[in-house]
Scaffold this active site. Structure first.
Site, mmCIF file in Angstrom:
data_model
loop_
_atom_site.group_PDB
_atom_site.id
_atom_site.type_symbol
_atom_site.label_atom_id
_atom_site.label_comp_id
_atom_site.label_asym_id
_atom_site.label_seq_id
_atom_site.Cartn_x
_atom_site.Cartn_y
_atom_site.Cartn_z
ATOM 1 N N GLU A 143 145.963 -61.985 -10.875
ATOM 2 C CA GLU A 143 145.733 -63.051 -11.851
ATOM 3 C C GLU A 143 145.762 -64.442 -11.193
ATOM 4 O O GLU A 143 146.359 -65.385 -11.711
ATOM 5 C CB GLU A 143 146.778 -62.948 -12.973
ATOM 6 C CG GLU A 143 146.675 -61.628 -13.718
ATOM 7 C CD GLU A 143 147.771 -61.401 -14.734
ATOM 8 O OE1 GLU A 143 147.549 -60.586 -15.652
ATOM 9 O OE2 GLU A 143 148.838 -62.008 -14.614
ATOM 10 N N GLU B 279 143.701 -54.519 -16.853
ATOM 11 C CA GLU B 279 144.900 -54.290 -17.655
ATOM 12 C C GLU B 279 144.492 -54.247 -19.121
ATOM 13 O O GLU B 279 144.024 -55.241 -19.671
ATOM 14 C CB GLU B 279 145.946 -55.398 -17.444
ATOM 15 C CG GLU B 279 146.554 -55.430 -16.058
ATOM 16 C CD GLU B 279 147.670 -56.457 -15.937
ATOM 17 O OE1 GLU B 279 148.011 -57.099 -16.967
ATOM 18 O OE2 GLU B 279 148.198 -56.635 -14.820
#
Length: 651
Positions: free
Chosen positions: A198, A272
């Site tokens: 991320e 995710e």
């Protein structure tokens, strides 16, 4: 920005197939392909994953070895397999393996990452490896070692800081030789390795991501590589390294299609997908989500996915992280449990959502899943009321150090979390001001608890920096400030926050200077060496303070022989047959719980968690030692056994 803000997952008709081979992959049954000890080529085709040249869908569920007792690893892997998944995704938490610079542990207990990966292969599961260096994961400091914070000038997650990059190189050089023989190309189960996590939510330096990828290559890991990001942050910062698989977090099909604008011909998939969510201390309930319709939609459109998480486990010890807004406000420490509302609960049992997601996977793949493994054994014990065992004030480690002023624990003491005590003789004063407490300060004057200051904002707590000190009859008093910590912020620009009394401490506007200090790491050696209270039969008070909201508590009428808190309480749990059990701490205030020397984690009466999970392998038939450090209670309370974290979510 909070960690992974809730995403509105729309239920649209599929906009496009993930790749031209999707229909063929359903027909040929490639979802059943499994590691067999032979070398396999996992590569990228045109917008899709290929296994030995054929289209392959990664159906992954994430779990973390560091959050699971090693004896339970195989069971949890089998639960993922029985759900119909073909891959297990794992984070490797760097700070779980290197506590001090250059001192690595990849072998003991649940640190044996290679052993976990080999178990996945034995159970016919592929592995998606996510080793950081930064992982977030609601884990303290996002997996980055706290020793990096001892130098206040160190900058994290940047190629422009040579100290940080030297530590990263050392970590990868230690981990890579353990991973290389386990790559699919070498006959192992590891399909792909994530470069970072991320990163577009933090910065935009693609060169940093390229540098990390190159370090892995220099250490014998040729790839393939991936990144994982949120679409909105990726669109804003565009930190995508060319040629990597692009995982989009919380994505629906429309997001995945948009991701092609970055990835080109490289695969785009759900890095995710969230069947559950995280919970912080002080929230009214445990967070939950429902992923059934979203998963069916994503799979029907032909995309690969990784469920974050299929099984969460537990933030044992001091491993739980914290979240905060970008400016550091709204500090939110994560609870000890990492149940996460996941399909496989903290004890390893299937939830109702597990069974529904299992049906979705079977429907779309047309593959009958494996049978569920038997549940691990459970245990219970009769309620116990621990006795006072040791006083914190009698166990301050070593001689005090005198400091010009309070400050960051990592810089002053080289200490990560745990406790710090400051002591100072003061003259008359009315207002104690503690600015920037990280994260909880308990204040005593002349041996009496007079209040607390909390970084956590909650109706039961005092989050204001000022405390009124009681009137004094003597010209001089002893002020003691006990600083308790939570995990380091694990997400956003405030990652790398220091612990302790960071801001100025003053009385009536005059700074506290030349204070005595003791650092208490709460480590095994210190706990084993506790000096007991001299006379354990001494009467104790009947009352106790609450959550530390500034009350002096019910101990104002304490008998003179009573030990003053914080106090360690000890008891014996008699267990006939070892098995998994929850320890119910509902009657207690705030503190830490050990079973047979294992620190299970934190408890706190602001909830929502009131029970701590103890894995059966950490128990033994017969007597087991329970040790509680409560920061507020002077008198013991009952401890009971429970079957679950909360009301059952089982099918």
């Amino acid at each position: 920005m909070h960690r992974r803000s809730f995403l509105a997952l729309s239920l649209l008709t599929p906009l496009a197939f993930a790749g031209s081979g999707w229909a063929a992959s359903l027909a040929t049954g490639r979802p059943s392909a499994a590691p067999d000890g032979k070398p396999h080529a996992f590569t990228f085709g045109k917008r899709e994953f290929l296994l030995d040249g054929e289209a392959f869908r990664v159906h992954s569920g994430e779990m973390h070895p560091a959050r699971i007792a090693k004896e339970h690893w195989r069971h949890r892997i089998r639960m993922a397999r029985a759900m119909g998944l073909n891959t297990v995704a794992i984070y490797v938490m760097w700070n779980h393996h290197e506590r001090e610079p250059g001192v690595f542990d990849f072998e003991s207990g649940n640190r044996d990452v290679a052993g976990f990966i080999r178990l996945c292969a034995e159970e016919g599961m592929w592995v998606y490896l996510r080793p950081g260096p930064y992982i977030c994961g609601e884990w303290t400091n996002g997996g980055l070692p706290a020793y990096l914070l001892r130098d206040p000038d160190t900058r994290l997650r940047t190629r422009d800081d040579p100290r940080y990059m030297a530590a990263v190189r050392r970590y990868i050089a230690a981990l890579a030789p353990r991973v290389a023989p386990l790559m699919a190309s070498a006959g192992g189960p590891v399909l792909m390795l994530q470069i970072e996590n991320e990163y577009s939510m933090f910065a935009d330096d693609i060169g940093y991501l390229d540098a990390l990828r190159d370090i892995w290559r220099e250490n014998g890991i040729a790839g393939p590589f991936s990144v994982s990001d949120g679409l909105k942050d990726l669109q804003r910062r565009k930190a995508y390294p060319h040629g990597s698989a692009l995982g989009l977090d919380g994505a629906d099909v429309a997001d995945l299609v948009k991701g092609r604008g970055f990835a080109g011909e490289s695969p785009v998939w759900v890095g995710e997908g969230y069947p559950g969510w995280l919970t912080h201390w002080g929230e009214p309930t445990f967070a939950t989500k429902d992923y059934e319709a979203t998963l069916r939609h994503i799979m029907s459109a032909g995309y690969s996915f990784n469920l974050y998480v299929v099984h969460g486990g537990t933030n044992f010890g001091l491993t739980a992280g914290s979240n905060a807004e970008d400016d550091g406000s709204q500090f939110q420490p994560v609870i000890t449990s990492y149940d996460y509302g996941a399909p496989v609960d903290e004890r390893g049992r299937p939830t109702e959502q597990y069974m529904r997601l299992r049906r979705v996977i079977a429907d779309v793949t047309r593959v009958t899943p494996h049978a569920l493994p038997p549940e691990p054994a459970s245990a219970t014990f009769a309620p116990v009321t621990p006795r006072p065992f040791a006083a914190l004030w009698d166990n301050l480690p070593g001689a005090a150090v005198t400091l010009p002023a309070p400050g960051p624990n990592e810089i002053l003491f080289g200490q990560d979390q745990g406790l710090v005590v400051y002591r100072k003789r003061i003259a008359k004063g009315a207002v104690l001001r503690l600015e920037n407490v990280r994260d909880y300060a308990l204040v005593h004057v002349d041996g009496r608890e007079v209040g607390s200051v909390s970084r956590v904002v909650h109706p039961m707590l005092n989050s204001k920096p000022d405390l009124m000190l009681p009137d004094a009859n003597s010209p001089e008093r002893t002020l003691e400030i006990l600083v308790d910590t939570f995990g380091h912020i694990n997400f956003g620009p405030r990652i790398g926050d220091h612990k302790g009394l960071i801001g100025p401490a003053s009385i009536d506007g005059l700074p506290l200077r030349d204070v005595e200090a003791w650092a208490i790491p709460l480590d095994d050696d210190w706990v084993r060496g506790l000096r007991p209270i001299a006379d354990e039969s001494a009467p104790t008070t009947a009352g106790s303070a609450g959550a530390g909201s500034g009350s002096a508590g019910a101990d104002s009428s304490a008998e003179t022989r009573s030990p003053r808190g914080p106090i360690f309480f000890k008891s014996t749990l008699n267990i006939e047959s070892p098995g998994d059990v929850y320890i119910d701490m509902t009657a207690w205030s705030k503190g830490y719980l050990w079973i047979n020397g294992q620190l299970l984690g934190r408890y706190w009466n602001i909830g929502p968690q009131q029970r701590l999970f103890c894995p059966g392998p950490w128990l033994r038939a017969g007597d087991n030692e329970l040790l509680v450090l409560d920061l507020h209670r002077h008198a013991p309370a009952v401890v009971t056994a429970a079957e679950s974290l909360q009301a059952s979510r089982r099918p």
